[in-house]
Design an enzyme around this catalytic site. Structure first.
Site, PDB file in Angstrom:
ATOM      1  N   LYS A   1      59.692  42.199  53.527  1.00 30.82           N
ATOM      2  CA  LYS A   1      58.701  42.064  54.667  1.00 30.82           C
ATOM      3  C   LYS A   1      59.152  42.447  55.884  1.00 30.82           C
ATOM      4  O   LYS A   1      60.163  41.910  56.470  1.00 30.82           O
ATOM      5  CB  LYS A   1      58.437  40.733  54.695  1.00 30.82           C
ATOM      6  CG  LYS A   1      57.174  40.250  55.247  1.00 30.82           C
ATOM      7  CD  LYS A   1      57.299  38.605  55.990  1.00 30.82           C
ATOM      8  CE  LYS A   1      57.814  38.629  57.277  1.00 30.82           C
ATOM      9  NZ  LYS A   1      57.184  39.550  58.435  1.00 30.82           N
TER      10      LYS A   1
ATOM     11  N   GLY B   1      67.352  39.409  61.881  1.00 28.94           N
ATOM     12  CA  GLY B   1      66.290  38.730  62.926  1.00 28.94           C
ATOM     13  C   GLY B   1      67.180  37.872  63.822  1.00 28.94           C
ATOM     14  O   GLY B   1      68.188  37.830  63.775  1.00 28.94           O
ATOM     15  N   SER B   2      66.260  36.812  64.347  1.00 28.26           N
ATOM     16  CA  SER B   2      66.917  36.009  65.464  1.00 28.26           C
ATOM     17  C   SER B   2      67.923  34.685  64.772  1.00 28.26           C
ATOM     18  O   SER B   2      67.545  34.511  63.555  1.00 28.26           O
ATOM     19  CB  SER B   2      65.702  35.313  66.284  1.00 28.26           C
ATOM     20  OG  SER B   2      65.003  34.582  65.258  1.00 28.26           O
ATOM     21  N   THR B   3      68.789  34.262  65.441  1.00 26.67           N
ATOM     22  CA  THR B   3      69.679  33.300  64.940  1.00 26.67           C
ATOM     23  C   THR B   3      68.713  32.126  64.579  1.00 26.67           C
ATOM     24  O   THR B   3      69.057  31.741  63.630  1.00 26.67           O
ATOM     25  CB  THR B   3      70.622  32.860  65.939  1.00 26.67           C
ATOM     26  OG1 THR B   3      71.479  34.244  66.124  1.00 26.67           O
ATOM     27  CG2 THR B   3      71.694  31.805  65.494  1.00 26.67           C
TER      28      THR B   3
ATOM     29  N   VAL C   1      65.636  32.000  63.327  1.00 28.33           N
ATOM     30  CA  VAL C   1      64.996  32.061  62.086  1.00 28.33           C
ATOM     31  C   VAL C   1      65.945  32.283  60.906  1.00 28.33           C
ATOM     32  O   VAL C   1      66.072  31.904  59.525  1.00 28.33           O
ATOM     33  CB  VAL C   1      63.845  33.475  61.908  1.00 28.33           C
ATOM     34  CG1 VAL C   1      63.132  33.657  60.597  1.00 28.33           C
ATOM     35  CG2 VAL C   1      62.798  33.095  63.155  1.00 28.33           C
ATOM     36  N   GLY C   2      67.215  32.824  61.321  1.00 23.67           N
ATOM     37  CA  GLY C   2      68.336  32.954  60.297  1.00 23.67           C
ATOM     38  C   GLY C   2      68.877  31.500  59.925  1.00 23.67           C
ATOM     39  O   GLY C   2      69.028  31.459  58.643  1.00 23.67           O
TER      40      GLY C   2
ATOM     41  N   GLU D   1      72.147  38.952  59.343  1.00 25.44           N
ATOM     42  CA  GLU D   1      72.703  39.780  60.548  1.00 25.44           C
ATOM     43  C   GLU D   1      71.576  39.371  61.739  1.00 25.44           C
ATOM     44  O   GLU D   1      70.273  39.446  61.813  1.00 25.44           O
ATOM     45  CB  GLU D   1      72.172  41.416  60.190  1.00 25.44           C
ATOM     46  CG  GLU D   1      72.737  42.039  59.031  1.00 25.44           C
ATOM     47  CD  GLU D   1      74.369  42.065  59.365  1.00 25.44           C
ATOM     48  OE1 GLU D   1      74.875  41.768  60.570  1.00 25.44           O
ATOM     49  OE2 GLU D   1      74.790  42.318  58.477  1.00 25.44           O
TER      50      GLU D   1
ATOM     51  N   CYS E   1      70.523  44.232  68.875  1.00 28.20           N
ATOM     52  CA  CYS E   1      71.406  43.146  68.537  1.00 28.20           C
ATOM     53  C   CYS E   1      72.992  43.444  69.018  1.00 28.20           C
ATOM     54  O   CYS E   1      73.607  42.752  69.390  1.00 28.20           O
ATOM     55  CB  CYS E   1      71.295  42.509  67.119  1.00 28.20           C
ATOM     56  SG  CYS E   1      71.579  44.311  66.220  1.00 28.20           S
TER      57      CYS E   1
ATOM     58  N   GLU F   1      70.910  35.458  74.082  1.00 29.45           N
ATOM     59  CA  GLU F   1      70.364  36.938  73.829  1.00 29.45           C
ATOM     60  C   GLU F   1      69.030  37.310  74.590  1.00 29.45           C
ATOM     61  O   GLU F   1      68.144  36.541  74.289  1.00 29.45           O
ATOM     62  CB  GLU F   1      70.068  37.279  72.340  1.00 29.45           C
ATOM     63  CG  GLU F   1      70.033  38.510  72.057  1.00 29.45           C
ATOM     64  CD  GLU F   1      70.004  38.700  70.467  1.00 29.45           C
ATOM     65  OE1 GLU F   1      69.150  37.735  69.815  1.00 29.45           O
ATOM     66  OE2 GLU F   1      70.494  39.536  70.052  1.00 29.45           O
TER      67      GLU F   1
HETATM   68  P1  NDP Z   1      62.449  36.902  64.182  1.00 33.08           P
HETATM   69  O1  NDP Z   1      63.807  35.924  63.638  1.00 33.08           O
HETATM   70  O2  NDP Z   1      61.564  36.263  64.895  1.00 33.08           O
HETATM   71  O3  NDP Z   1      62.147  37.742  62.930  1.00 33.08           O
HETATM   72  C1  NDP Z   1      62.551  38.449  62.047  1.00 33.08           C
HETATM   73  C2  NDP Z   1      61.916  38.516  60.715  1.00 33.08           C
HETATM   74  O4  NDP Z   1      61.882  37.181  60.141  1.00 33.08           O
HETATM   75  C3  NDP Z   1      60.389  38.962  60.989  1.00 33.08           C
HETATM   76  O5  NDP Z   1      59.867  39.765  59.690  1.00 33.08           O
HETATM   77  C4  NDP Z   1      59.809  37.811  61.140  1.00 33.08           C
HETATM   78  O6  NDP Z   1      58.453  37.825  60.597  1.00 33.08           O
HETATM   79  C5  NDP Z   1      60.303  36.854  59.963  1.00 33.08           C
HETATM   80  N1  NDP Z   1      60.005  35.390  60.116  1.00 33.08           N
HETATM   81  C6  NDP Z   1      59.841  34.725  60.883  1.00 33.08           C
HETATM   82  N2  NDP Z   1      59.472  33.454  60.706  1.00 33.08           N
HETATM   83  C7  NDP Z   1      60.001  33.468  59.451  1.00 33.08           C
HETATM   84  C8  NDP Z   1      60.023  32.241  58.400  1.00 33.08           C
HETATM   85  N3  NDP Z   1      59.726  30.987  59.009  1.00 33.08           N
HETATM   86  N4  NDP Z   1      60.594  32.517  57.200  1.00 33.08           N
HETATM   87  C9  NDP Z   1      60.831  33.701  56.944  1.00 33.08           C
HETATM   88  N5  NDP Z   1      60.811  34.682  57.738  1.00 33.08           N
HETATM   89  C10 NDP Z   1      60.455  34.770  59.090  1.00 33.08           C
HETATM   90  O7  NDP Z   1      63.250  38.230  65.134  1.00 33.08           O
HETATM   91  P2  NDP Z   1      62.332  39.188  65.814  1.00 33.08           P
HETATM   92  O8  NDP Z   1      61.460  40.130  64.672  1.00 33.08           O
HETATM   93  O9  NDP Z   1      61.840  38.869  66.890  1.00 33.08           O
HETATM   94  O10 NDP Z   1      63.545  40.324  66.040  1.00 33.08           O
HETATM   95  C11 NDP Z   1      64.375  40.165  67.116  1.00 33.08           C
HETATM   96  C12 NDP Z   1      65.595  39.517  66.794  1.00 33.08           C
HETATM   97  O11 NDP Z   1      66.359  40.139  65.662  1.00 33.08           O
HETATM   98  C13 NDP Z   1      66.878  39.348  67.812  1.00 33.08           C
HETATM   99  O12 NDP Z   1      67.119  38.244  68.065  1.00 33.08           O
HETATM  100  C14 NDP Z   1      67.813  40.167  67.332  1.00 33.08           C
HETATM  101  O13 NDP Z   1      69.224  39.887  67.756  1.00 33.08           O
HETATM  102  C15 NDP Z   1      67.727  40.077  65.811  1.00 33.08           C
HETATM  103  N6  NDP Z   1      68.460  41.304  65.407  1.00 33.08           N
HETATM  104  C16 NDP Z   1      69.600  41.430  64.803  1.00 33.08           C
HETATM  105  C17 NDP Z   1      70.137  42.515  64.144  1.00 33.08           C
HETATM  106  C18 NDP Z   1      71.463  42.281  63.539  1.00 33.08           C
HETATM  107  O14 NDP Z   1      71.988  43.297  62.565  1.00 33.08           O
HETATM  108  N7  NDP Z   1      72.455  41.358  63.865  1.00 33.08           N
HETATM  109  C19 NDP Z   1      69.554  43.800  64.327  1.00 33.08           C
HETATM  110  C20 NDP Z   1      68.076  43.760  64.733  1.00 33.08           C
HETATM  111  C21 NDP Z   1      67.485  42.470  65.364  1.00 33.08           C
HETATM  112  P3  NDP Z   1      57.077  38.072  61.727  1.00 33.08           P
HETATM  113  O15 NDP Z   1      57.623  38.282  63.072  1.00 33.08           O
HETATM  114  O16 NDP Z   1      56.390  38.996  61.230  1.00 33.08           O
HETATM  115  O17 NDP Z   1      56.546  36.839  61.564  1.00 33.08           O
END
Ligand code: NDP
Length: 499
Positions: free
Chosen positions: A187, A240-242, A244-245, A262, A296, A394
């Site tokens: 996704k 993604g973000s910490t 949602v992680g 990550e 990130c 961040e």
């Molecule tokens: P988010 O955490 O908002 O989203 C990441 C992904 O998770 C998207 O596909 C999003 O879907 C999905 N998501 C959101 N909510 C849920 C849920 N409840 N269950 C499962 N999946 C979900 O991050 P962003 O897209 O805003 O990206 C930015 C963040 O990613 C920054 O904080 C950055 O630091 C981090 N990042 C980390 C990296 C690393 O390697 N350490 C590299 C790149 C980014 P959708 O948005 O489509 O709703």
């Protein structure tokens, strides 16, 4: 004003309509998500708004493709050849993929092309690893025992990616999962799904069987939540973000799935008085403003020795003024658009908060009105202290915070005084200084006299709240496996009853 390139309207561009990929078929979905280009302000892509039912169908297809084969049962060489074909097809369509990433994410086209080159290399590297995945054997356990440790594909993997590096990040996960023999549900972010969907076409053409890679579009709460809770999923690989992680890990705990995360970073660059300042100043500008700071790995915290802080900050500001901000499609652009208007507001909030807390705006600090899209001026905040939100959280925008130190111990303390630990940089001509910082800073990568370099061979990931596990490197395929022990007995067995 910062150097800038005004965006040209995409008047001749017809928005592209995408489908999702479930079990080898392209499907429409119940609703539509429209993506407005952040650098141009017009609709450029339409994706299906996936539902829970779509996610369940995709997971069922991946489960069947894993349990019935043929993908997990193929030889490493067969999977490797398919991944190599995929790499060639990605290279052949690199301009199209880079264009999609540029208009959907707002990143500069020259940078997007560079990311595609990096992604092709990762697919080739994963293809090589597919042939080298192996376990261990123990012939040292006595005459009656032979031990063999197998590496087996873990099963169905949910892959969830963010918007900032749409094609690069899926390429840090998917080829390694495929190399191991896993099947997947992918996704991408709802903001930047285009290039991942084109990747689906490429993988089918390369010979990946139906059901092995399913690609869902839609929102995290609707589609991603099923992917992280469904009992038929064995592992989750999330970037993604910490926040949602953390939620992903809690969801995975219900069925004890393996989780690879990550997450965010707040990465320091520590600079000593004997550093080569010319080299550092360029790396500071690159580290802070590459991908508009939506990265990130951004070097968003400078920790400068007091004796050089004023001079270095002035030189960084002088160079940052020359960085070209604007039209993502112009080949001269170095800093593109901010992903959404809401995100631009959030970045502005951090700058305002830092000013109120006592920091000074040494450069930029405001949004740039370039007629179309949303942009932020490269910003430098000086006089930042470790307790300020801008130094701990961040920002994910082109905002550089400058802190100072006097002793090596103090620099290490400041570097480690946050929840993140993704990466760090150290600048000194002294070998001992670099190694001391390299050992003491708690981060997954420490760059010495450089910043944000990388290679497919080098593992990437974070300490503490920056994540769990490592991507890339020679162990990346093993992450997508289970370990199985075969404990074999040779000859007559000593009877338990008679012992
Ligand atoms: P988010 O955490 O908002 O989203 C990441 C992904 O998770 C998207 O596909 C999003 O879907 C999905 N998501 C959101 N909510 C849920 C849920 N409840 N269950 C499962 N999946 C979900 O991050 P962003 O897209 O805003 O990206 C930015 C963040 O990613 C920054 O904080 C950055 O630091 C981090 N990042 C980390 C990296 C690393 O390697 N350490 C590299 C790149 C980014 P959708 O948005 O489509 O709703």
């Amino acid at each position: 004003m910062t150097a800038h390139v005004k965006p040209k309207a995409l008047t001749d561009y017809k928005p592209r309509d995408f489908r999702m990929l479930i079990d080898g078929a392209w499907t429409k979905g119940a609703g539509v998500i429209e993506r407005v280009a952040p650098g141009h302000g017009s609709v450029v892509s339409r994706y299906p708004a996936g539902t829970r039912a779509d996610a369940e169908r995709a997971i069922a297809a991946a489960r069947k493709a894993f349990d019935d084969g043929p993908w997990p049962n193929m030889t490493g060489a067969e999977r490797s050849n398919i991944l190599l074909r995929a790499a060639d097809l990605i290279a052949a369509r690199a301009d199209e993929l880079a264009f999609l990433d540029t208009i959907e994410s707002g990143k500069p086209i020259s940078q997007a092309k560079g990311e595609l080159g990096g992604a092709v290399d990762i697919w080739r590297y994963a293809a090589a690893l597919a042939r080298d995945l192996h376990g261990e054997s123990y012939n040292t356990l006595g005459e009656g025992t032979l031990g063999v440790v197998l590496r087996e594909a873990i099963g169905v993997v949910s892959i969830i990616t963010p918007w900032n590096f749409p094609f690069l990040i899926v390429s840090q996960k998917l080829p390694f999962a495929l190399a191991a023999g896993c099947t997947t549900v992918v996704k991408p972010s709802e903001l930047t799904s285009g290039s991942t969907l084109v990747l689906g076409e490429i993988l089918l053409e390369a010979g990946v069987p139906a059901g092995v890679v399913n690609i869902l579009t839609g929102t995290g709460p609707e589609v991603g939540s099923v992917m992280t809770t469904h009992p038929d999923v064995d592992m989750i690989s999330f970037t993604g973000s910490t926040g949602v992680g953390r939620l992903t890990m809690a969801n995975a705990a219900q069925t004890l799935k393996k989780v690879s995360l990550e997450l965010g970073g707040k990465n320091p660059q520590i600079v000593f008085p004997d550093a080569n300042l010319d080299e550092f100043v360029d790396a500071a500008v690159f580290g802070a403003y590459f991908n508009a700071g939506e990265c990130c790995n951004a070097g968003s915290r400078l920790i400068l020795h007091k004796s050089i802080a004023a001079d270095a900050t002035a030189r960084i500001a002088e160079l940052a003024r020359k960085v070209k901000v604007g039209d993502p499609l112009d080949p001269a652009t170095q800093v593109g658009a901010i992903i959404t208007p809401q995100h631009l507001e959030k970045i502005g909030g951090y700058v305002a908060g830092a000013s109120q807390a006592g920091a000074s705006v040494a450069l930029g600090g405001e949004a740039l009105d370039l007629g179309l899209g949303q942009f932020m001026a490269p910003t430098i905040l000086s006089g930042v202290t470790s307790d300020m939100a801008v130094a701990r959280e961040e920002v994910f925008g082109p905002v550089l915070s400058v802190l100072t130190f006097e002793t090596t111990e103090e620099a290490i303390r400041i570097a480690n005084a946050i929840d993140y630990g993704l990466s760090a940089g150290v600048w000194s001509r002294d070998f001992d200084t670099c190694l001391t910082i390299g050992r003491k800073v708690r981060a997954g990568t420490v760059w010495m006299n450089t910043f944000m370099d990388g290679a497919s061979e080098l593992p990437f990931g974070g300490y503490r709240q920056s994540g769990l596990g490592r991507e890339l490197g020679r162990h990346a395929v093993e992450d997508y496996t289970e370990t199985k022990t075969l404990n074999m007995h040779i000859g007559a067995r000593t009877n338990w009853w008679a012992r």
